[in-house]
Scaffold this motif. Structure first.
Motif, PDB file in Angstrom:
ATOM      1  N   THR A 158       4.306   2.676  -1.165  1.00 41.53           N
ATOM      2  CA  THR A 158       3.214   3.615  -0.902  1.00 41.53           C
ATOM      3  C   THR A 158       1.942   3.155  -1.596  1.00 41.53           C
ATOM      4  O   THR A 158       0.865   3.144  -0.998  1.00 41.53           O
ATOM      5  CB  THR A 158       3.604   5.035  -1.358  1.00 41.53           C
ATOM      6  OG1 THR A 158       4.782   5.435  -0.657  1.00 41.53           O
ATOM      7  CG2 THR A 158       2.487   6.028  -1.107  1.00 41.53           C
ATOM      8  N   TYR A 159       2.046   2.748  -2.874  1.00 37.77           N
ATOM      9  CA  TYR A 159       0.874   2.245  -3.590  1.00 37.77           C
ATOM     10  C   TYR A 159       0.284   1.033  -2.879  1.00 37.77           C
ATOM     11  O   TYR A 159      -0.922   0.941  -2.684  1.00 37.77           O
ATOM     12  CB  TYR A 159       1.233   1.847  -5.026  1.00 37.77           C
ATOM     13  CG  TYR A 159       1.564   2.988  -5.950  1.00 37.77           C
ATOM     14  CD1 TYR A 159       0.944   4.226  -5.817  1.00 37.77           C
ATOM     15  CD2 TYR A 159       2.490   2.827  -6.965  1.00 37.77           C
ATOM     16  CE1 TYR A 159       1.260   5.267  -6.674  1.00 37.77           C
ATOM     17  CE2 TYR A 159       2.803   3.865  -7.829  1.00 37.77           C
ATOM     18  CZ  TYR A 159       2.185   5.089  -7.685  1.00 37.77           C
ATOM     19  OH  TYR A 159       2.485   6.105  -8.525  1.00 37.77           O
ATOM     20  N   ALA A 176      -5.179   3.975  -6.350  1.00 38.18           N
ATOM     21  CA  ALA A 176      -3.773   3.541  -6.418  1.00 38.18           C
ATOM     22  C   ALA A 176      -3.691   2.236  -7.200  1.00 38.18           C
ATOM     23  O   ALA A 176      -4.544   1.362  -7.054  1.00 38.18           O
ATOM     24  CB  ALA A 176      -3.219   3.336  -5.013  1.00 38.18           C
ATOM     25  N   GLU A 231       7.934   4.320  -3.834  1.00 39.06           N
ATOM     26  CA  GLU A 231       6.688   4.613  -4.526  1.00 39.06           C
ATOM     27  C   GLU A 231       5.787   3.379  -4.556  1.00 39.06           C
ATOM     28  O   GLU A 231       4.592   3.462  -4.279  1.00 39.06           O
ATOM     29  CB  GLU A 231       6.999   5.069  -5.952  1.00 39.06           C
ATOM     30  CG  GLU A 231       5.792   5.514  -6.731  1.00 39.06           C
ATOM     31  CD  GLU A 231       6.163   6.068  -8.099  1.00 39.06           C
ATOM     32  OE1 GLU A 231       5.228   6.302  -8.873  1.00 39.06           O
ATOM     33  OE2 GLU A 231       7.352   6.256  -8.403  1.00 39.06           O
ATOM     34  N   ARG A 279      -2.697  -1.501  -8.129  1.00 37.87           N
ATOM     35  CA  ARG A 279      -2.399  -2.692  -7.335  1.00 37.87           C
ATOM     36  C   ARG A 279      -1.155  -3.388  -7.883  1.00 37.87           C
ATOM     37  O   ARG A 279      -0.918  -3.388  -9.082  1.00 37.87           O
ATOM     38  CB  ARG A 279      -3.569  -3.675  -7.384  1.00 37.87           C
ATOM     39  CG  ARG A 279      -4.832  -3.180  -6.725  1.00 37.87           C
ATOM     40  CD  ARG A 279      -5.979  -4.168  -6.856  1.00 37.87           C
ATOM     41  NE  ARG A 279      -6.336  -4.349  -8.268  1.00 37.87           N
ATOM     42  CZ  ARG A 279      -6.299  -5.522  -8.907  1.00 37.87           C
ATOM     43  NH1 ARG A 279      -5.970  -6.608  -8.289  1.00 37.87           N
ATOM     44  NH2 ARG A 279      -6.625  -5.593 -10.185  1.00 37.87           N
ATOM     45  N   LEU A 317      -1.573   2.094   0.207  1.00 44.75           N
ATOM     46  CA  LEU A 317      -2.852   2.737  -0.108  1.00 44.75           C
ATOM     47  C   LEU A 317      -3.903   1.707  -0.509  1.00 44.75           C
ATOM     48  O   LEU A 317      -5.058   1.784  -0.070  1.00 44.75           O
ATOM     49  CB  LEU A 317      -2.668   3.769  -1.230  1.00 44.75           C
ATOM     50  CG  LEU A 317      -1.923   5.041  -0.840  1.00 44.75           C
ATOM     51  CD1 LEU A 317      -1.592   5.860  -2.085  1.00 44.75           C
ATOM     52  CD2 LEU A 317      -2.732   5.865   0.146  1.00 44.75           C
TER      53      LEU A 317
END
Length: 176
Positions: free
Chosen positions: A123-124, A135, A120, A137, A127
């Motif tokens: 992925t953030y 998303a 997860e 940081r 993005l």
């Protein structure tokens, strides 16, 4: 006897629990390998977890990791430094200039979840690196006694509502 003790985080599976515990000015890790050693309703409350762990053999000795299990006779046993602490592989995260924070000087204000996975967070980070503004940081990394290994991360807190499955599907699809 240790003075200041607190459970900092936990990862609970059905019959195996991993706790990160502050003991004075050190962080230790406890792996509990039998689900009935700590009752289900007591697995997430720091004072109840610690009341169980303080009765475990070797609790008051000097160690970094402790494995707690039941022997064939049903008696609780413990093994010192049987596993290494679990670091976070920060190389998988796309962060330009990471900040590092010692966990012993951070104050917990609010816990969102102990169940955020590396997938997860990766992925953030991906993005954000592609310019996706919705998303969170990665703000920095958390370490225990030395910067390597890194044990956790700090992320931006975004205020808003959590999408609901059916009601917000169209808006989520449009955003992605």
């Amino acid at each position: 006897m240790h003075g200041k003790e607190a459970v900092l985080s936990f990862d609970l599976e059905e019959n195996d629990f991993l706790y990160r515990v502050r003991r004075d000015s050190r962080i230790v890790h406890v792996s509990v390998l039998h689900g009935d050693i700590i009752l289900p309703r007591e697995r997430t409350e720091s004072s109840l977890i610690l009341s169980h762990l303080r009765g475990v053999p070797k609790w008051y000795e000097n160690w970094t990791t402790l494995t707690v299990r039941k022997g064939l006779d049903g008696v609780i046993q413990s093994a010192v430094d049987e596993f290494p602490p679990h670091p976070l592989n920060t190389k998988l995260l796309d962060s330009q200039t990471p900040n590092y924070f010692n966990i012993l000087i951070l104050e917990r204000l609010h816990r969102i979840s102990d169940r955020v996975s590396l997938r997860e967070v990766t992925t953030y980070a991906s993005l954000v690196s592609r310019g996706f503004c919705f998303a969170p940081r990665v703000l920095g990394y958390v370490y225990e006694e030395q910067k390597d290994p890194t044990i956790a991360f700090l992320m931006e807190y975004i205020v808003g509502t959590t999408p609901r499955a059916k009601e917000d599907f169209g808006a989520c699809e449009k955003t992605i």
